[in-house]
Structure formats: C-alpha cells, structure tokens
Design an enzyme around this catalytic site. Structure first.
Site, PDB file in Angstrom:
ATOM      1  N   GLY A  46       0.834  -1.191   0.000  1.00  0.00           N
ATOM      2  CA  GLY A  46       0.000   0.000   0.000  1.00  0.00           C
ATOM      3  C   GLY A  46       0.867   1.239   0.000  1.00  0.00           C
ATOM      4  N   CYS A  88       6.089   0.003   7.289  1.00  0.00           N
ATOM      5  CA  CYS A  88       5.708   1.187   6.522  1.00  0.00           C
ATOM      6  C   CYS A  88       6.897   1.602   5.666  1.00  0.00           C
ATOM      7  CB  CYS A  88       5.334   2.317   7.476  1.00  0.00           C
ATOM      8  SG  CYS A  88       4.875   3.843   6.642  1.00  0.00           S
ATOM      9  N   LEU A  89       6.627   1.863   4.399  1.00  0.00           N
ATOM     10  CA  LEU A  89       7.709   2.283   3.498  1.00  0.00           C
ATOM     11  C   LEU A  89       8.322   3.606   3.937  1.00  0.00           C
ATOM     12  CD1 LEU A  89       6.059   1.343   0.076  1.00  0.00           C
ATOM     13  CD2 LEU A  89       7.822   0.070   1.317  1.00  0.00           C
ATOM     14  N   HIS A 130      -4.205   1.474   7.646  1.00  0.00           N
ATOM     15  CA  HIS A 130      -2.858   2.073   7.689  1.00  0.00           C
ATOM     16  C   HIS A 130      -2.752   3.226   6.686  1.00  0.00           C
ATOM     17  CE1 HIS A 130       1.709   1.556   7.946  1.00  0.00           C
ATOM     18  NE2 HIS A 130       1.563   2.291   6.859  1.00  0.00           N
ATOM     19  N   GLU A 131      -3.230   2.988   5.462  1.00  0.00           N
ATOM     20  CA  GLU A 131      -3.110   4.022   4.420  1.00  0.00           C
ATOM     21  C   GLU A 131      -4.015   5.222   4.707  1.00  0.00           C
ATOM     22  OE1 GLU A 131      -0.595   3.682   2.781  1.00  0.00           O
ATOM     23  OE2 GLU A 131      -0.347   1.525   2.962  1.00  0.00           O
ATOM     24  N   HIS A 134      -2.476   7.527   7.030  1.00  0.00           N
ATOM     25  CA  HIS A 134      -1.496   8.418   6.392  1.00  0.00           C
ATOM     26  C   HIS A 134      -2.161   9.710   5.920  1.00  0.00           C
ATOM     27  CE1 HIS A 134       2.390   6.448   6.257  1.00  0.00           C
ATOM     28  NE2 HIS A 134       1.894   5.334   5.774  1.00  0.00           N
TER      29      HIS A 134
END
Ligand code: ZN
Length: 158
Positions: A46, A88-89, A130-131, A134
């Site tokens: 994601g 997380c990226l 999660h996204e 953000h």
C-alpha cells in the site's frame, strides 16, 4: 509512468492532514499510476500520496489480488480488533504491533471518478486502515503497542 521518491519519517508532509481531491484530472491519473509503480518497485502492499510528498487523499494498494485505487477514501465500518505486526515504506527497517479492526468497509472513488465500495478483512483491512491513517497525518508509530523485533515472514511495507 515513473517511480517517485518515498519520503520518510521526520518529513512534515507525513504529519499533515491531506486535502480532499476536488477534481480528478490527468495529473491525478498520472500520480495514481506513478504511485502504483512506486509501490510495486518498493515491494509494498500500500502507498498513500503523502508518502510521495503529495498532500492529497489518494491511496493505492495491492495485497496480491490486483491494484486498488481509492481517492477520498472513507472508513465507513470498522469491526473487531486484532493486534498484528506492520511495516511502513516511510518508516524503514521498523516493524511494530498495531491494533486494527479486522473487518472494514471503505468507500471512495477510483481514478475514473467512479464510486468504489470495498469490504475487506485480513491484510487488506489492515492495509486500508494504515493508508487512511497516512491521509490524516498519522503514522503507525503513533499507534504502536510495541516494537516487533523481527520482520514477520511475508509481511510487506505499507
Ligand atoms: Zn505507511
């Protein structure tokens, strides 16, 4: 299409509430395609627009069932709870335990402006939460219950 640079923790855009997309333009479609390229290149499941420095309410996901694009996503239902590990990226090399709902419904628009409704459980439910966090300037480390010491097999960044 192009890969974009992923911004990491400490960058203010990650702590900023992203703006609603009021009009889907060619630029929006290009951004979505570039976000998908970037997510796949990073082996993520994601990616949210703030992670590439764009403070707009756009997320892309793929947990193995093909790409999902959501513009102005809204979490309309969240049921159950489960603590599990996520990455997380934008928070490289860290894996943390976060409590999330197990079953969610998310509505939004796709890149063509068509209404989308997604019912999800498992990894997709976790990734959607999660996204969407953000987009509200919330990182997993804000919600984490504890640090995970090792990467869970098969778990990818979001
Ligand atoms: Zn993330």
């Amino acid at each position: 299409m192009a890969e974009l640079e992923i911004v990491t923790i400490g960058h203010p855009v990650l702590e900023t509430k992203a703006a609603e997309v009021t009009k889907i333009t060619k630029r929006t479609v290009k951004l979505v395609n570039d976000m998908l390229d970037t997510m796949y290149a990073a082996n993520g499941v994601g990616l949210a627009a703030p992670q590439v420095g764009v403070s707009e309410r756009i997320i892309v996901l793929d947990v193995g069932d093909g790409p999902i694009v959501l513009i102005n996503p809204v979490l309309t239902t969240a049921e159950g709870e489960e603590i599990d590990v996520e990455g997380c990226l934008s928070v490289p090399e860290r894996w943390v335990y976060v409590k999330r709902a197990t079953q969610v419904v998310v509505t939004g628009l796709n890149e063509k402006g068509k209404g989308v409704r997604i019912e999800a459980d498992g990894l997709l439910a976790r990734a959607l939460q999660h996204e969407i966090d953000h987009l509200d300037g919330v990182l997993m480390v804000t919600k984490m219950i504890g640090e995970a010491t090792v990467e869970v097999e098969g778990e990818e960044g979001e």
